[in-house]
Design an enzyme around this catalytic site. Structure first.
Site, PDB file in Angstrom:
ATOM      1  N   HIS A 579       0.974  -1.118   0.136  1.00 33.13           N
ATOM      2  CA  HIS A 579       0.082  -0.038   0.099  1.00 33.13           C
ATOM      3  C   HIS A 579       0.861   1.124  -0.026  1.00 33.13           C
ATOM      4  O   HIS A 579       2.265   1.181   0.065  1.00 33.13           O
ATOM      5  CB  HIS A 579      -1.035  -0.113   1.277  1.00 33.13           C
ATOM      6  CG  HIS A 579      -0.230   0.111   2.611  1.00 33.13           C
ATOM      7  ND1 HIS A 579       0.605  -1.000   3.071  1.00 33.13           N
ATOM      8  CD2 HIS A 579       0.031   0.984   3.236  1.00 33.13           C
ATOM      9  CE1 HIS A 579       1.123  -0.854   4.087  1.00 33.13           C
ATOM     10  NE2 HIS A 579       0.894   0.627   4.571  1.00 33.13           N
ATOM     11  N   ASP A 581       1.016   5.291   1.749  1.00 27.05           N
ATOM     12  CA  ASP A 581       0.672   5.709   3.133  1.00 27.05           C
ATOM     13  C   ASP A 581      -0.502   6.989   3.002  1.00 27.05           C
ATOM     14  O   ASP A 581      -0.993   7.297   3.963  1.00 27.05           O
ATOM     15  CB  ASP A 581       1.727   6.231   4.362  1.00 27.05           C
ATOM     16  CG  ASP A 581       2.261   4.934   4.837  1.00 27.05           C
ATOM     17  OD1 ASP A 581       1.504   3.694   4.836  1.00 27.05           O
ATOM     18  OD2 ASP A 581       3.247   4.960   5.284  1.00 27.05           O
ATOM     19  N   HIS A 651       4.864  -0.194  -0.301  1.00 26.11           N
ATOM     20  CA  HIS A 651       5.649  -0.969   0.788  1.00 26.11           C
ATOM     21  C   HIS A 651       4.463  -1.849   1.299  1.00 26.11           C
ATOM     22  O   HIS A 651       3.320  -1.467   1.456  1.00 26.11           O
ATOM     23  CB  HIS A 651       6.252  -0.237   1.943  1.00 26.11           C
ATOM     24  CG  HIS A 651       5.259   0.801   2.615  1.00 26.11           C
ATOM     25  ND1 HIS A 651       4.789   1.904   2.240  1.00 26.11           N
ATOM     26  CD2 HIS A 651       4.650   0.511   3.876  1.00 26.11           C
ATOM     27  CE1 HIS A 651       4.174   2.437   3.200  1.00 26.11           C
ATOM     28  NE2 HIS A 651       3.767   1.662   4.249  1.00 26.11           N
ATOM     29  N   ARG A 661       5.877 -10.141  16.430  1.00 31.83           N
ATOM     30  CA  ARG A 661       6.564  -9.134  16.018  1.00 31.83           C
ATOM     31  C   ARG A 661       6.142  -7.838  16.570  1.00 31.83           C
ATOM     32  O   ARG A 661       4.981  -7.309  16.310  1.00 31.83           O
ATOM     33  CB  ARG A 661       6.508  -9.007  14.348  1.00 31.83           C
ATOM     34  CG  ARG A 661       6.878  -7.838  13.691  1.00 31.83           C
ATOM     35  CD  ARG A 661       6.369  -7.968  12.271  1.00 31.83           C
ATOM     36  NE  ARG A 661       6.707  -6.499  11.408  1.00 31.83           N
ATOM     37  CZ  ARG A 661       6.127  -5.652  11.201  1.00 31.83           C
ATOM     38  NH1 ARG A 661       4.917  -5.442  11.713  1.00 31.83           N
ATOM     39  NH2 ARG A 661       6.431  -4.562  10.537  1.00 31.83           N
TER      40      ARG A 661
END
EC number: 1.14.11.7
Length: 728
Positions: A579, A581, A651, A661
């Site tokens: 996508h 931002d 990204h 994570r």
């Protein structure tokens, strides 16, 4: 669909004026413009308001009459004539069949004539209809309202016009001026022409993008309900006079059945085009793609996130009506079915109104493609979900040949353009590289932070990877803070990821952490550390990219994603798909649309990793096609990735297949008007809770080799971009 038609009819009845007391809108509009020319402001208001009401009343009258006559006089099958095949051998029966058919048609026409009455003669010219569609009356009205001191109405009229004409600079200036005036409230800026289905959809999507599924669901459901009503209205209004397309009527010659065919095909084509009309918004260059199915896509995941698996399955199955081969949706459905139970899930069917809609649409498409194939009447299918078997074989082959020819020509033109671009790039590359180098590579400010990768190494622009931003102890403390906040009941409540059902996530914002610390539910010093670390990252990014304008927090949160062990087999999805931002990425078209619901005001993004002891979860940059990976970053404690938020930096995040994570995700804006409100509250809370010496960050320590001009080989970042998902 019967209930929807009734709703459309009742709305039309409510909107229409009594009897036939409807003035001609074109005459009223002309009188309004004349009043404007002579400075008669009350006259402008009177006539323009009446013109708008008159046009709306005519629309409502036509809608009411067509809906009512269709309901009272439906096309009834001839049940007493026997099978249709018998008509071939009995001319008398065939003639009787025709008479009954045309008898029903004549009765419908008579019903419409009685219902519509004299106002049916009020037909707007194409030019004037365009003026109304462009919302021009509101341009006149906002001036007139202002002149007669009706400020609230002036603001609403100005905003209504600007929504339909977002490039109109004078109106933008007017709105900016209105915002500075005393007495003007935020709620005065309303769109008087807003369509209910689009308003609810955009509001629902915004709440969904803000990860508020519980609040998003009622708006998305309301959008669906309003969509079907608007669709029935749009379809009913298609049954108007035949459009001869300019002066073609002078040469038009057709027998009875050809004339009926031409008109009916035109009506069907108009009805199919309602898909495009209902998916359009004045502020957008293009309609929303797959608009109706997208409602079910949003809903299935929203219901899933609030634990309503019954509705999630229903919406997933409804979406699969349109896209039966969608792998991700099929995977979601399988997961929901496993959770709810095979027996209960099998009893859940796709939504009935969607089934009826699809069935009717496919029947219309078959007729339109048949007319295209046999009579050469063009039809451009507005839907991407139409099955290939609906299109006649001969037409498929013709379209395939045309596409191949178009692709070949496009490739030839593209190759020629690439040759030209290559020549130009070679001439400008050297100067561009120098320009970028002079911007990127500012001081890292704090001792211990090391530059690991710059834009050149990352094969892009406005990208950076740094290590040593925080210590191992700080990483562990922030991880403990996330899990402690999750068990204390924060804003995320340990839900499954909004991007994949194969991961769970726990998260907390800066303000929430400080409040939990104030309440004693998490260590207050850990919350304070979280606050300081985000400010540290902001300062470093601002310095490294040598920004002339300060960075302001747009949104920040600390989030941990945990792989669901039983959901990792044959997993094909990402932790977060590719996508951008600050815009909506359309990878197929290689474009990114910078408009809501995207966070268009975001300019820079950063992510600070807290650990690396998990499998998967790598961050990666791509080209605009969302497929060509240009760089990949492996998370580890203290590593930060920073980049501009625009189209130059699409990204995504690869699937986390084992372990947890954790990272702090940060978005920044250069526009103080979009500074995060929670951050301002957090600043005030920190000042209240801590002494001045505790509030200050550790002293910045410029390093000698990081000052002045950047080292050779360092490159810079340029543009910015983003998408309506708060994830990196």
């Amino acid at each position: 669909m019967v209930a929807v038609a009734a709703a459309a009819a009742s709305r039309a009845t409510a909107e229409s004026e009594p009897e036939w007391n409807v003035a001609a809108p074109d005459l009223l509009y002309a009188e309004g413009t004349a009043a404007y020319a002579r400075g008669d402001w009350p006259g402008v208001v009177l006539n323009m308001e009446r013109a708008l009401r008159s046009r709306a009343a005519l629309r409502a009258l036509r809608l009411r009459c067509r809906t009512r006559c269709a309901t009272e006089l439906p096309w009834a099958p001839d049940l007493d004539l026997g099978p249709a095949s018998s008509l071939n051998h009995d001319p008398g029966a065939a003639a009787l069949h025709d008479l009954r058919f045309f008898g029903a048609l004549l009765r419908r026409a008579a019903c419409l004539r009685r219902c519509l009455g004299p106002p049916s003669a009020h037909l707007l010219s194409e030019e004037l209809d365009l003026e109304f569609n462009k919302r021009s009356p509101y341009n006149y009205l906002q001036v007139a309202y202002f002149k007669i001191n009706k400020l609230e109405k002036a603001v609403a009229a100005a905003h209504t016009f600007f929504v339909g004409n977002p490039e109109h600079m004078e109106m933008r200036q007017n709105l900016d001026y209105y915002q500075t005036m005393s007495g003007v409230k935020e709620e005065d800026f309303k769109d008087l022409e807003a369509k209910p289905h689009m308003h609810e959809f955009r509001l629902g999507v915004r709440l969904y993008s803000e990860e508020k599924p519980l609040e998003a669901v009622p708006h998305l459901e309301a959008a669906l309900q309003e969509y079907f009503v608007a669709d029935e209205e749009c379809r009913a209004l298609c049954e108007g006079p035949y459009d001869y397309d300019g002066y073609n009527y002078l040469d038009y010659s057709a027998d009875l059945f050809q004339a009926i065919t031409d008109h009916y095909v035109q009506v069907l084509s108009c009805k199919q085009n309602c898909v495009t009309e209902l998916a359009s918004h004045p502020s957008r260059e293009k309609p929303f793609e797959d608009f109706l199915p997208s409602h079910y896509n949003y809903l299935q995941f929203a219901y899933y996130n609030i634990g309503n698996y019954t509705q999630a399955i229903e919406c997933a199955k409804t979406y699969l009506l349109f896209f039966p081969n969608d792998e991700v949706m099929s995977q979601n459905l399988a997961y929901y079915t496993a959770v709810l139970g095979e027996e209960e899930a099998s009893s859940i069917s796709p939504r009935e109104n969607a089934q009826e809609y699809r069935h009717r649409s496919l029947l219309e498409k078959e007729l339109l493609f048949f007319a295209y194939d046999i009579f050469g009447i063009p039809f451009v299918d507005p839907d991407s979900w139409t099955p290939e078997e609906v299109i006649p074989k001969r037409l498929q082959e013709k379209q395939k040949s045309e596409r191949e020819t178009a692709v070949r020509i496009s490739q030839e033109i593209g190759n020629l353009m690439k040759e030209i671009e290559t020549l130009v790039e070679e001439k400008t590359k050297e100067s561009l590289d120098v320009s970028r180098l002079t911007r990127e590579g500012g001081p890292l400010l704090y001792e211990g932070i090391n530059l690991t990768m710059n834009s050149k190494v990352l094969n892009g622009s406005q990208r950076v990877v740094m290590d040593g931003v925080i210590s191992d102890d700080e990483c562990q403390e922030l991880q403990r803070l996330t899990n402690a906040a999750a068990t204390s009941g924060d804003g995320y409540r340990g839900q499954t990821s909004p991007h994949t059902p194969n991961e769970k996530f726990y998260g907390v914002t800066v303000l929430k952490a400080l409040k939990l610390g104030q309440e004693g539910k998490v260590p207050l010093q850990s919350a304070h550390m979280y606050y300081n670390v985000t400010e540290k990252v902001r300062r470093v990014m601002e310095s490294y990219f040598r920004l002339d304008t300060p960075l302001y927090f747009s949104y920040s949160h600390l989030v941990c994603r945990t792989a669901i062990e039983e959901s990792q087999a044959e997993r094909k999805d990402s932790s977060h798909p590719v996508h951008v931002d600050n815009c909506i990425l359309n990878a197929e078209s290689l474009v990114c649309i910078k408009e809501p619901p995207a966070y268009t005001f975001r300019d820079y993004s950063a992510i600070l990793y807290l650990n690396g002891d998990f499998d998967g979860g790598n961050f990666y940059f791509t080209e605009l096609d969302a497929k060509t990976v240009t760089a990949e970053v492996q998370p580890q404690c203290g590593r930060a990735v920073g980049f501009s938020s625009g189209t130059e930096n699409p990204h995504g995040v690869k699937a986390v297949t084992r372990g947890q994570r954790c990272a702090i995700a940060l978005w920044f804006t250069l526009d103080p008007r979009h500074s995060e409100r929670d951050r301002v509250q957090a600043d005030d809370l920190v000042k209240m809770l801590f002494s001045p010496e505790e509030v200050d960050l550790p002293q910045e320590q410029p390093l000698p080799d990081q000052q002045g001009s950047p080292k050779p080989g360092e490159e810079s970042l340029s543009d910015r971009e983003s998408q309506p998902k708060d994830e990196l």
